[in-house]
Write an enzyme that holds these catalytic residues in place. Structure first.
Site, PDB file in Angstrom:
ATOM      1  N   ASN A  73      -0.875   1.700  60.914  1.00 27.45           N
ATOM      2  CA  ASN A  73      -0.303   0.374  60.699  1.00 27.45           C
ATOM      3  C   ASN A  73      -1.320  -0.520  59.992  1.00 27.45           C
ATOM      4  O   ASN A  73      -2.411  -0.737  60.499  1.00 27.45           O
ATOM      5  CB  ASN A  73       0.052  -0.201  62.083  1.00 27.45           C
ATOM      6  CG  ASN A  73       0.430  -1.670  62.012  1.00 27.45           C
ATOM      7  OD1 ASN A  73       0.802  -2.181  60.983  1.00 27.45           O
ATOM      8  ND2 ASN A  73       0.322  -2.339  63.167  1.00 27.45           N
ATOM      9  N   ARG A 120     -16.913  -9.671  66.659  1.00 22.64           N
ATOM     10  CA  ARG A 120     -17.823  -8.673  66.081  1.00 22.64           C
ATOM     11  C   ARG A 120     -18.505  -9.137  64.793  1.00 22.64           C
ATOM     12  O   ARG A 120     -19.419  -8.502  64.312  1.00 22.64           O
ATOM     13  CB  ARG A 120     -17.052  -7.359  65.838  1.00 22.64           C
ATOM     14  CG  ARG A 120     -16.824  -6.570  67.107  1.00 22.64           C
ATOM     15  CD  ARG A 120     -15.961  -5.370  66.844  1.00 22.64           C
ATOM     16  NE  ARG A 120     -14.572  -5.740  66.609  1.00 22.64           N
ATOM     17  CZ  ARG A 120     -13.660  -4.934  66.035  1.00 22.64           C
ATOM     18  NH1 ARG A 120     -14.002  -3.724  65.643  1.00 22.64           N
ATOM     19  NH2 ARG A 120     -12.425  -5.337  65.874  1.00 22.64           N
ATOM     20  N   LEU A 135      -1.831 -14.423  60.301  1.00 24.57           N
ATOM     21  CA  LEU A 135      -2.435 -14.502  61.635  1.00 24.57           C
ATOM     22  C   LEU A 135      -3.949 -14.664  61.510  1.00 24.57           C
ATOM     23  O   LEU A 135      -4.632 -13.794  60.981  1.00 24.57           O
ATOM     24  CB  LEU A 135      -2.121 -13.230  62.431  1.00 24.57           C
ATOM     25  CG  LEU A 135      -0.636 -12.874  62.543  1.00 24.57           C
ATOM     26  CD1 LEU A 135      -0.443 -11.678  63.460  1.00 24.57           C
ATOM     27  CD2 LEU A 135       0.167 -14.072  63.066  1.00 24.57           C
ATOM     28  N   SER A 156     -47.887 -38.029  20.334  1.00 25.45           N
ATOM     29  CA  SER A 156     -48.168 -37.311  21.589  1.00 25.45           C
ATOM     30  C   SER A 156     -48.752 -38.227  22.639  1.00 25.45           C
ATOM     31  O   SER A 156     -49.531 -39.115  22.322  1.00 25.45           O
ATOM     32  CB  SER A 156     -49.198 -36.217  21.344  1.00 25.45           C
ATOM     33  OG  SER A 156     -48.672 -35.257  20.526  1.00 25.45           O
ATOM     34  N   ASP A 187      -7.321 -11.158  58.235  1.00 22.97           N
ATOM     35  CA  ASP A 187      -8.622 -10.508  57.999  1.00 22.97           C
ATOM     36  C   ASP A 187      -8.503  -9.271  57.104  1.00 22.97           C
ATOM     37  O   ASP A 187      -9.313  -8.360  57.196  1.00 22.97           O
ATOM     38  CB  ASP A 187      -9.305 -10.171  59.333  1.00 22.97           C
ATOM     39  CG  ASP A 187      -8.472  -9.250  60.218  1.00 22.97           C
ATOM     40  OD1 ASP A 187      -7.327  -8.935  59.843  1.00 22.97           O
ATOM     41  OD2 ASP A 187      -8.971  -8.849  61.288  1.00 22.97           O
ATOM     42  N   GLY A 222      -7.739 -15.245  65.779  1.00 21.84           N
ATOM     43  CA  GLY A 222      -8.729 -14.440  66.501  1.00 21.84           C
ATOM     44  C   GLY A 222     -10.141 -14.985  66.332  1.00 21.84           C
ATOM     45  O   GLY A 222     -10.452 -15.680  65.364  1.00 21.84           O
ATOM     46  N   GLU A 249      -1.045   1.684  69.826  1.00 20.15           N
ATOM     47  CA  GLU A 249      -2.432   1.239  69.675  1.00 20.15           C
ATOM     48  C   GLU A 249      -3.390   2.304  70.202  1.00 20.15           C
ATOM     49  O   GLU A 249      -3.046   3.040  71.135  1.00 20.15           O
ATOM     50  CB  GLU A 249      -2.638  -0.078  70.429  1.00 20.15           C
ATOM     51  CG  GLU A 249      -1.873  -1.243  69.838  1.00 20.15           C
ATOM     52  CD  GLU A 249      -2.226  -1.502  68.382  1.00 20.15           C
ATOM     53  OE1 GLU A 249      -3.377  -1.839  68.089  1.00 20.15           O
ATOM     54  OE2 GLU A 249      -1.331  -1.338  67.522  1.00 20.15           O
ATOM     55  N   ARG A 270     -28.460 -28.785  34.767  1.00 15.54           N
ATOM     56  CA  ARG A 270     -27.730 -29.417  35.879  1.00 15.54           C
ATOM     57  C   ARG A 270     -26.433 -30.066  35.394  1.00 15.54           C
ATOM     58  O   ARG A 270     -26.214 -30.182  34.192  1.00 15.54           O
ATOM     59  CB  ARG A 270     -28.670 -30.399  36.583  1.00 15.54           C
ATOM     60  CG  ARG A 270     -29.813 -29.624  37.285  1.00 15.54           C
ATOM     61  CD  ARG A 270     -30.872 -30.546  37.815  1.00 15.54           C
ATOM     62  NE  ARG A 270     -30.316 -31.508  38.748  1.00 15.54           N
ATOM     63  CZ  ARG A 270     -30.940 -32.630  39.105  1.00 15.54           C
ATOM     64  NH1 ARG A 270     -32.126 -32.939  38.583  1.00 15.54           N
ATOM     65  NH2 ARG A 270     -30.377 -33.451  39.960  1.00 15.54           N
TER      66      ARG A 270
HETATM   67  C1  UD1 Z   1      -3.774  -4.892  64.658  1.00 14.21           C
HETATM   68  C2  UD1 Z   1      -2.563  -4.021  65.051  1.00 14.21           C
HETATM   69  C3  UD1 Z   1      -2.851  -2.563  64.695  1.00 14.21           C
HETATM   70  C4  UD1 Z   1      -3.181  -2.483  63.203  1.00 14.21           C
HETATM   71  C5  UD1 Z   1      -4.329  -3.419  62.836  1.00 14.21           C
HETATM   72  C6  UD1 Z   1      -4.528  -3.470  61.353  1.00 14.21           C
HETATM   73  C7  UD1 Z   1      -1.594  -5.119  67.006  1.00 14.21           C
HETATM   74  C8  UD1 Z   1      -1.399  -5.061  68.453  1.00 14.21           C
HETATM   75  N1  UD1 Z   1      -2.320  -4.164  66.469  1.00 14.21           N
HETATM   76  O1  UD1 Z   1      -4.873  -4.461  65.448  1.00 14.21           O
HETATM   77  O2  UD1 Z   1      -1.745  -1.755  64.986  1.00 14.21           O
HETATM   78  O3  UD1 Z   1      -3.506  -1.142  62.866  1.00 14.21           O
HETATM   79  O4  UD1 Z   1      -4.019  -4.766  63.267  1.00 14.21           O
HETATM   80  O5  UD1 Z   1      -5.700  -4.201  61.067  1.00 14.21           O
HETATM   81  O6  UD1 Z   1      -1.038  -5.983  66.351  1.00 14.21           O
HETATM   82  N2  UD1 Z   1      -4.625 -12.649  66.041  1.00 14.21           N
HETATM   83  C9  UD1 Z   1      -4.145 -13.893  66.385  1.00 14.21           C
HETATM   84  N3  UD1 Z   1      -3.886 -14.144  67.702  1.00 14.21           N
HETATM   85  C10 UD1 Z   1      -4.056 -13.230  68.664  1.00 14.21           C
HETATM   86  C11 UD1 Z   1      -4.539 -11.966  68.319  1.00 14.21           C
HETATM   87  C12 UD1 Z   1      -4.813 -11.708  66.996  1.00 14.21           C
HETATM   88  O7  UD1 Z   1      -3.955 -14.750  65.529  1.00 14.21           O
HETATM   89  O8  UD1 Z   1      -3.771 -13.560  69.834  1.00 14.21           O
HETATM   90  C13 UD1 Z   1      -4.896 -12.373  64.626  1.00 14.21           C
HETATM   91  C14 UD1 Z   1      -6.354 -12.049  64.361  1.00 14.21           C
HETATM   92  O9  UD1 Z   1      -7.059 -13.230  64.006  1.00 14.21           O
HETATM   93  C15 UD1 Z   1      -6.265 -11.088  63.191  1.00 14.21           C
HETATM   94  C16 UD1 Z   1      -4.917 -10.412  63.392  1.00 14.21           C
HETATM   95  O10 UD1 Z   1      -4.180 -11.229  64.256  1.00 14.21           O
HETATM   96  O11 UD1 Z   1      -6.262 -11.745  61.955  1.00 14.21           O
HETATM   97  C17 UD1 Z   1      -5.034  -9.006  63.965  1.00 14.21           C
HETATM   98  O12 UD1 Z   1      -5.597  -9.075  65.235  1.00 14.21           O
HETATM   99  P1  UD1 Z   1      -6.678  -8.050  65.749  1.00 14.21           P
HETATM  100  O13 UD1 Z   1      -7.003  -8.383  67.154  1.00 14.21           O
HETATM  101  O14 UD1 Z   1      -7.790  -7.938  64.783  1.00 14.21           O
HETATM  102  O15 UD1 Z   1      -5.775  -6.727  65.752  1.00 14.21           O
HETATM  103  P2  UD1 Z   1      -6.282  -5.264  65.585  1.00 14.21           P
HETATM  104  O16 UD1 Z   1      -6.919  -4.812  66.842  1.00 14.21           O
HETATM  105  O17 UD1 Z   1      -7.058  -5.167  64.332  1.00 14.21           O
HETATM  106 CA    CA Z   2      -8.385  -6.626  62.851  1.00 16.23          CA
END
Ligand code: UD1
Ligand code: CA
Length: 468
Positions: free
Chosen positions: A176, A16, A9, A431, A110, A12, A161, A340
């Site tokens: 988690n 931040r 995934l 030289s 991430d 996002g 959450e 280089r």
């Molecule tokens: C999420 C978990 C949380 C866990 C944490 C671990 C959920 C609801 N929560 O929270 O329980 O402890 O990860 O780090 O899953 N992303 C997408 N599309 C979206 C939303 C997110 O691709 O619509 C991706 C983000 O880019 C990221 C990952 O999913 O790589 C996690 O999303 P993020 O919003 O960071 O979740 P957390 O709040 O960290």
């Molecule tokens: Ca995260």
């Protein structure tokens, strides 16, 4: 064998991070986060990886595509787009789950400190325990914003959450990690049932757990002892901490293999680099890419070495900058030398301070001690290049030309070679010469204005002038 697919995934925004770069392209020890995770999927022998992209997808795609075509025989990579970031469950849903079979491991893009062993172990554990769905959890002293693992009499019940948690739930330290393993059919059955009835109005993947439990599936939280897998990168501080962690474990690994560090906390060696036992690494050294350092080398402070082969017993002195070159055994380079690309420095050769080499074959036992530029040149063995020598390789026609210097040539200081030009072996260049014609073997070449001494003439300029 059961097929294994990873879903990563990465859609996002990474708000931040406060950076124009999509979060997953931020590098950890030289490698974008997303490529680290994909490399680990490759090393874990997974069959397929599906990456969910969103913010900055064009940019992420341009980084992923060359990697994907390189590894396609071992790991099939698919890119999917999540149009709107409606939550982690929605993100998984965009990865064409109808076409999945076998087992699926879902990882947040991430979490760059996950290793291929971790990924492999999670899938093995999941299979050995004959589970339908698993979430990987860790115990954290400070669980911050992680989703909490809810158990009743030890049995997993749900993930909650922080934004939806009571103060009692917030005391739970088992969290988690955002890593899940599921049978494809479980994902297909329960993912569409997830609703966005929560404080963020997002489709939470975490809800899959309670839905599958309610459906009578065999679901467990697999507690992992390695808390690094939970190191999420959401800020520049977390990125820097992850980078420091990767450099630290690389240095530790090298020390275990007999490499000597003067200050283990101040050396930056990318994971792909190899260093032979007995080599000494001084503080502030940075090594990148495919660099391979042999045994018994000394790499002095602040050397930067990228994609170089450095054979045994080589000394790279302070402040030298080397790229895509090959340094043969016992050679000495620097201090403050610039090497280089496409340069080969011969055995026991010496390159001194403020010498720049580009596309040079520099022969065994040859020396260029001070302040020289040598580019597009073949230089033989046992050659002495005097201070301030320049190969003029770039001509007015905007083309590059070559200088060839034979063996045992002595080049006097402050000489220039206007390329293309060839200098025969055993010759001497006086030289201050500007060499524009070939020099035959064994010749003495002088190409400079003849000196005239005008007896007594100095007085004419100084007469009547006071000494200062
Ligand atoms: C999420 C978990 C949380 C866990 C944490 C671990 C959920 C609801 N929560 O929270 O329980 O402890 O990860 O780090 O899953 N992303 C997408 N599309 C979206 C939303 C997110 O691709 O619509 C991706 C983000 O880019 C990221 C990952 O999913 O790589 C996690 O999303 P993020 O919003 O960071 O979740 P957390 O709040 O960290
Ligand atoms: Ca995260």
């Amino acid at each position: 064998m059961t097929k294994t697919t990873a879903i990563i995934l990465a859609a996002g925004q990474g708000t931040r991070m406060k950076s124009p770069l999509p979060k997953v392209l931020h590098p950890i020890a030289g490698q974008p986060m997303i490529l680290r995770i994909l490399s680990h999927c490759l090393a874990a022998d997974f069959d397929e990886a599906r990456v969910v992209l969103g913010h900055g997808h064009h940019l992420v795609q341009s980084v992923l595509e060359p990697f994907a075509s390189l590894v396609q025989k071992q790991l099939h990579i698919q890119l999917h787009q999540q149009a709107q970031q409606l939550g982690t469950a929605n993100a998984v849903g965009t990865a064409d789950i109808a076409s999945l079979d076998g087992d699926v491991i879902i990882v947040n893009g991430d979490h760059p400190l996950i290793t291929s062993e971790d990924l492999k172990n999670f899938v093995t554990d999941f299979r050995e325990r004959k589970l339908d769905l698993a979430v990987i959890s860790v115990n954290l002293e400070n669980p911050k914003e992680f989703g909490r693992i809810i158990r009743q009499s030890g049995q997993l019940k749900a993930i909650v959450e922080t934004k939806d948690a009571s103060s009692e739930t917030l005391k739970i330290k088992e969290v988690n990690t955002g890593i899940y393993v599921a049978k494809a059919e479980v994902l297909k059955k329960y993912l569409p049932l997830i609703k966005n009835e929560n404080s963020k109005k997002e489709f939470y993947l975490t809800d899959l757990i309670s839905l599958a439990i309610d459906g009578g599936k065999n679901v467990e939280a697999i507690l992992c002892n390695n808390t690094k897998v939970a190191h999420g990168v959401n800020t520049q501080e977390e990125l820097a901490a992850a980078t420091a962690q990767v450099f630290k474990s690389k240095v530790n690994q090298l020390m275990h293999a007999g490499v000597i560090f003067i200050d283990a906390s101040n050396a930056y060696i990318e994971e792909s680099v190899t260093i032979g036992a007995g080599s000494v690494i001084y503080p502030g050294v940075f090594m990148r890419g495919k660099t391979a350092i042999g045994p018994f080398c000394v790499i002095e402070p602040n050397a930067f070495i990228s994609d170089c082969i450095v054979e045994d017993g080589v000394q790279i002195k302070a402040g030298s900058y080397l790229e895509q070159s090959h340094i043969k055994s016992q050679a000495k380079v620097g201090p403050y030398a610039r090497i280089r690309p496409d340069t080969v420095i011969g055995k026991s050769a010496q390159i001194g301070n403020f010498v720049e080499l580009k596309k040079v074959n520099f022969g065994d036992h040859s020396k260029a001690g001070h302040l020289s530029y040598l580019g597009d040149a073949d230089i033989g063995q046992n050659v002495n290049i005097g201070c301030g020598t320049i190969t003029c390789n770039y001509a007015a026609d905007r083309k590059k030309y070559k200088t060839k210097i034979g063996d045992r040539v002595f080049v006097g200081s402050d000489s220039q070679f206007v390329a293309p030009v060839e200098v025969g072996s055993d010759s001497i260049i006086a030289s201050g010469s500007t060499i524009t014609k070939n020099v035959p073997e064994g010749a003495l070449a002088i190409a400079r204005g003849r000196q005239e001494n005008k007896e007594g003439l100095a007085k004419r300029f100084t007469a009547g002038k006071k000494e200062v």
